[in-house]
Scaffold this motif. Structure first.
Motif, PDB file in Angstrom:
ATOM      1  N   GLY A  74       0.814  -1.222   0.000  1.00 40.01           N
ATOM      2  CA  GLY A  74       0.000   0.000   0.000  1.00 40.01           C
ATOM      3  C   GLY A  74       0.842   1.264   0.000  1.00 40.01           C
ATOM      4  O   GLY A  74       0.339   2.349  -0.261  1.00 40.01           O
ATOM      5  N   LYS A  75       2.108   1.124   0.277  1.00 46.46           N
ATOM      6  CA  LYS A  75       2.968   2.310   0.367  1.00 46.46           C
ATOM      7  C   LYS A  75       3.651   2.635  -0.955  1.00 46.46           C
ATOM      8  O   LYS A  75       4.319   3.642  -1.080  1.00 46.46           O
ATOM      9  CB  LYS A  75       4.026   2.100   1.454  1.00 46.46           C
ATOM     10  N   ILE A  76       3.502   1.727  -1.916  1.00 44.32           N
ATOM     11  CA  ILE A  76       4.160   1.935  -3.210  1.00 44.32           C
ATOM     12  C   ILE A  76       3.128   2.069  -4.323  1.00 44.32           C
ATOM     13  O   ILE A  76       2.217   1.261  -4.416  1.00 44.32           O
ATOM     14  CB  ILE A  76       5.072   0.747  -3.573  1.00 44.32           C
ATOM     15  N   ALA A  77       3.292   3.100  -5.143  1.00 44.21           N
ATOM     16  CA  ALA A  77       2.492   3.206  -6.363  1.00 44.21           C
ATOM     17  C   ALA A  77       3.412   2.895  -7.531  1.00 44.21           C
ATOM     18  O   ALA A  77       4.523   3.404  -7.596  1.00 44.21           O
ATOM     19  CB  ALA A  77       1.931   4.610  -6.507  1.00 44.21           C
ATOM     20  N   TYR A  78       2.935   2.051  -8.420  1.00 42.51           N
ATOM     21  CA  TYR A  78       3.782   1.575  -9.525  1.00 42.51           C
ATOM     22  C   TYR A  78       3.073   1.856 -10.842  1.00 42.51           C
ATOM     23  O   TYR A  78       1.945   1.419 -11.045  1.00 42.51           O
ATOM     24  CB  TYR A  78       4.006   0.077  -9.308  1.00 42.51           C
ATOM     25  N   THR A  92     -13.640   4.213 -17.720  1.00 41.41           N
ATOM     26  CA  THR A  92     -13.397   5.631 -18.016  1.00 41.41           C
ATOM     27  C   THR A  92     -12.097   6.063 -17.331  1.00 41.41           C
ATOM     28  O   THR A  92     -11.553   5.354 -16.480  1.00 41.41           O
ATOM     29  CB  THR A  92     -14.527   6.519 -17.473  1.00 41.41           C
ATOM     30  N   VAL A  93     -11.651   7.267 -17.695  1.00 41.90           N
ATOM     31  CA  VAL A  93     -10.470   7.841 -17.057  1.00 41.90           C
ATOM     32  C   VAL A  93     -10.723   7.952 -15.547  1.00 41.90           C
ATOM     33  O   VAL A  93      -9.863   7.598 -14.730  1.00 41.90           O
ATOM     34  CB  VAL A  93     -10.171   9.237 -17.662  1.00 41.90           C
ATOM     35  N   TRP A  94     -11.903   8.403 -15.184  1.00 46.98           N
ATOM     36  CA  TRP A  94     -12.236   8.531 -13.762  1.00 46.98           C
ATOM     37  C   TRP A  94     -12.097   7.172 -13.057  1.00 46.98           C
ATOM     38  O   TRP A  94     -11.520   7.088 -11.976  1.00 46.98           O
ATOM     39  CB  TRP A  94     -13.667   9.084 -13.577  1.00 46.98           C
ATOM     40  N   ASP A  95     -12.619   6.113 -13.684  1.00 45.90           N
ATOM     41  CA  ASP A  95     -12.538   4.765 -13.084  1.00 45.90           C
ATOM     42  C   ASP A  95     -11.080   4.370 -12.822  1.00 45.90           C
ATOM     43  O   ASP A  95     -10.749   3.845 -11.758  1.00 45.90           O
ATOM     44  CB  ASP A  95     -13.131   3.697 -14.020  1.00 45.90           C
ATOM     45  N   VAL A  96     -10.248   4.624 -13.828  1.00 43.50           N
ATOM     46  CA  VAL A  96      -8.840   4.221 -13.695  1.00 43.50           C
ATOM     47  C   VAL A  96      -8.195   4.951 -12.518  1.00 43.50           C
ATOM     48  O   VAL A  96      -7.499   4.354 -11.699  1.00 43.50           O
ATOM     49  CB  VAL A  96      -8.060   4.501 -15.008  1.00 43.50           C
ATOM     50  N   VAL A  97      -8.466   6.251 -12.426  1.00 44.54           N
ATOM     51  CA  VAL A  97      -7.851   7.031 -11.346  1.00 44.54           C
ATOM     52  C   VAL A  97      -8.452   6.606  -9.996  1.00 44.54           C
ATOM     53  O   VAL A  97      -7.725   6.463  -8.994  1.00 44.54           O
ATOM     54  CB  VAL A  97      -8.034   8.541 -11.601  1.00 44.54           C
ATOM     55  N   ALA A  98      -9.756   6.339  -9.996  1.00 41.42           N
ATOM     56  CA  ALA A  98     -10.426   5.929  -8.752  1.00 41.42           C
ATOM     57  C   ALA A  98      -9.905   4.585  -8.249  1.00 41.42           C
ATOM     58  O   ALA A  98      -9.956   4.301  -7.043  1.00 41.42           O
ATOM     59  CB  ALA A  98     -11.936   5.862  -8.977  1.00 41.42           C
ATOM     60  N   MET A  99      -9.358   3.781  -9.154  1.00 41.83           N
ATOM     61  CA  MET A  99      -8.768   2.503  -8.720  1.00 41.83           C
ATOM     62  C   MET A  99      -7.646   2.731  -7.704  1.00 41.83           C
ATOM     63  O   MET A  99      -7.389   1.869  -6.864  1.00 41.83           O
ATOM     64  CB  MET A  99      -8.244   1.726  -9.923  1.00 41.83           C
ATOM     65  N   GLY A 100      -7.018   3.891  -7.793  1.00 43.84           N
ATOM     66  CA  GLY A 100      -5.982   4.224  -6.817  1.00 43.84           C
ATOM     67  C   GLY A 100      -6.518   4.347  -5.399  1.00 43.84           C
ATOM     68  O   GLY A 100      -5.758   4.298  -4.430  1.00 43.84           O
ATOM     69  N   ARG A 101      -7.832   4.504  -5.274  1.00 40.93           N
ATOM     70  CA  ARG A 101      -8.442   4.730  -3.962  1.00 40.93           C
ATOM     71  C   ARG A 101      -8.998   3.448  -3.342  1.00 40.93           C
ATOM     72  O   ARG A 101      -9.490   3.463  -2.219  1.00 40.93           O
ATOM     73  CB  ARG A 101      -9.580   5.753  -4.086  1.00 40.93           C
ATOM     74  N   GLY A 141      -0.261   9.298 -24.783  1.00 38.15           N
ATOM     75  CA  GLY A 141       0.239  10.188 -23.727  1.00 38.15           C
ATOM     76  C   GLY A 141      -0.817  10.455 -22.659  1.00 38.15           C
ATOM     77  O   GLY A 141      -0.513  10.545 -21.465  1.00 38.15           O
ATOM     78  N   GLN A 142      -2.064  10.563 -23.101  1.00 34.06           N
ATOM     79  CA  GLN A 142      -3.153  10.786 -22.132  1.00 34.06           C
ATOM     80  C   GLN A 142      -3.363   9.551 -21.260  1.00 34.06           C
ATOM     81  O   GLN A 142      -3.597   9.667 -20.052  1.00 34.06           O
ATOM     82  CB  GLN A 142      -4.448  11.136 -22.883  1.00 34.06           C
ATOM     83  N   GLN A 143      -3.245   8.383 -21.862  1.00 33.92           N
ATOM     84  CA  GLN A 143      -3.377   7.144 -21.077  1.00 33.92           C
ATOM     85  C   GLN A 143      -2.288   7.080 -20.012  1.00 33.92           C
ATOM     86  O   GLN A 143      -2.536   6.751 -18.857  1.00 33.92           O
ATOM     87  CB  GLN A 143      -3.257   5.924 -21.998  1.00 33.92           C
ATOM     88  N   GLN A 144      -1.079   7.430 -20.439  1.00 40.51           N
ATOM     89  CA  GLN A 144       0.046   7.429 -19.512  1.00 40.51           C
ATOM     90  C   GLN A 144      -0.248   8.364 -18.335  1.00 40.51           C
ATOM     91  O   GLN A 144      -0.007   8.032 -17.174  1.00 40.51           O
ATOM     92  CB  GLN A 144       1.287   7.898 -20.288  1.00 40.51           C
ATOM     93  N   ALA A 149      -1.977   9.687 -12.730  1.00 37.93           N
ATOM     94  CA  ALA A 149      -3.028  10.231 -11.854  1.00 37.93           C
ATOM     95  C   ALA A 149      -3.488   9.163 -10.854  1.00 37.93           C
ATOM     96  O   ALA A 149      -3.721   9.456  -9.678  1.00 37.93           O
ATOM     97  CB  ALA A 149      -4.211  10.713 -12.691  1.00 37.93           C
ATOM     98  N   ARG A 150      -3.602   7.928 -11.314  1.00 37.23           N
ATOM     99  CA  ARG A 150      -3.994   6.856 -10.404  1.00 37.23           C
ATOM    100  C   ARG A 150      -2.969   6.701  -9.282  1.00 37.23           C
ATOM    101  O   ARG A 150      -3.318   6.534  -8.111  1.00 37.23           O
ATOM    102  CB  ARG A 150      -4.133   5.533 -11.162  1.00 37.23           C
ATOM    103  N   ALA A 151      -1.693   6.781  -9.659  1.00 35.84           N
ATOM    104  CA  ALA A 151      -0.636   6.670  -8.643  1.00 35.84           C
ATOM    105  C   ALA A 151      -0.731   7.820  -7.639  1.00 35.84           C
ATOM    106  O   ALA A 151      -0.546   7.629  -6.435  1.00 35.84           O
ATOM    107  CB  ALA A 151       0.733   6.660  -9.320  1.00 35.84           C
TER     108      ALA A 151
END
Ligand SMILES: Nc1ncnc2c1ncn2[C@@H]1O[C@H](COP(=O)(O)OP(=O)(O)OP(=O)(O)O)[C@@H](O)[C@H]1O
Ligand SMILES: [Mg+2]
Length: 252
Positions: A74-78, A92-101, A141-144, A149-151
């Motif tokens: 949980g302490k590392i984002a990869y 969606t982009v939101w879903d991908v970023v929300a996965m970080g949570r 580039g946007q996907q990257q 953002a998820r990290a």
């Protein structure tokens, strides 16, 4: 007091008969930014996979904030190298970023639509306007950026970014360096790989130069010598070119 974020001691990683990393040792302190550099196949991605427990070391010890790899997830984002990500998610982009949570809230469904961390990460990476788009329909580039953002949303202590500069435009690159500076300011630790020796080196606290073994580790001035680059890249010509890059950037 400086505290150690990542300590690697005598790490050997092998895939059956291919030895990706041999007897690698180094340590990075909290709040530092380290570049991992070396030719294709030099073991950069394998190092990250070992740090997150995706490959099991054959030998050696890894400590993350004093913890074993399995206790430190949980302490590392990869953010994996682009080629290794399957992009065709129906998300969606939101879903991908929300996965970080997810680690904080349990399930993707339980992340609130107005979750502040998700929105802040989208804002920081310039993806807010694209948040309802499908990830599969974005440019490379946007996907990257969505994975970065998820990290960020994950609020980890340590960020491993595998070639985050590959395939992104100059503005996104600037934005990424701003984000990394901010991370350093708030005491996060960043380790990233790059093949771009030109624009970025003044930025890093440490460089880990790999060719399956550690060729050199330390400050850019110490590591980026013609001898070290020749050992890593195996060619005087490449080394000359890279040293020229260093001279232009004002390191020597
Ligand atoms: N899953 C795997 N199975 C077998 N060999 C592998 C595997 N992954 C990597 N290797 C090998 O391990 C070595 C190190 O690969 P790695 O991907 O860590 O290099 P890298 O420095 O990240 O290279 P690049 O700059 O091309 O991304 C290479 O010889 C590679 O072929
Ligand atoms: Mg790689």
């Amino acid at each position: 007091m400086l505290s150690e974020a990542v300590v690697v001691d005598g790490l050997t990683v092998a895939y059956e008969r291919i030895v990706a990393l041999e007897d690698v040792s180094f340590k990075v302190f909290r709040g530092s930014i380290t570049a991992v550099v070396g030719p294709n196949g030099s073991g950069k991605s394998s190092l990250f996979k070992a740090l997150v427990g995706q490959v099991k070391p054959r030998r050696g010890v890894i400590k993350i904030l004093g913890l074993d790899v399995s206790d430190a997830r949980g302490k590392i984002a990869y953010v994996p190298q682009r080629e290794e990500v399957y992009w065709d998610y129906p998300l969606t982009v939101w879903d991908v970023v929300a996965m970080g949570r997810i680690r904080n809230v349990g399930y993707l469904r339980s992340v609130k639509k107005n979750d502040e961390k998700v929105l802040a990460a989208l804002e920081k990476t310039g993806l807010k306007e694209l948040m309802h788009r499908k990830i599969s329909e974005l440019s490379g580039g946007q996907q990257q950026r969505a994975f970065i953002a998820r990290a960020i949303a994950q609020e980890a202590e340590i960020y491993l970014l595998d070639e985050p500069l590959t395939g992104i435009d100059a503005e996104s690159e600037d934005r990424l360096f701003d984000i990394l500076s901010e991370m350093r300011r708030i005491g996060k630790t960043v380790i990233m790989t790059t093949h771009d020796l030109s624009s970025t080196f003044e930025f890093f606290d440490n460089i880990l130069l790999l060719r399956n073994r550690v060729i050199a580790f330390g400050s850019p001035e110490k590591v980026l010598t013609a001898e070290n680059l020749a050992s890593a890249y195996g060619s005087e010509r490449v080394a000359m070119h890279l040293t020229d890059v260093g001279r232009v950037a004002g390191w020597r």
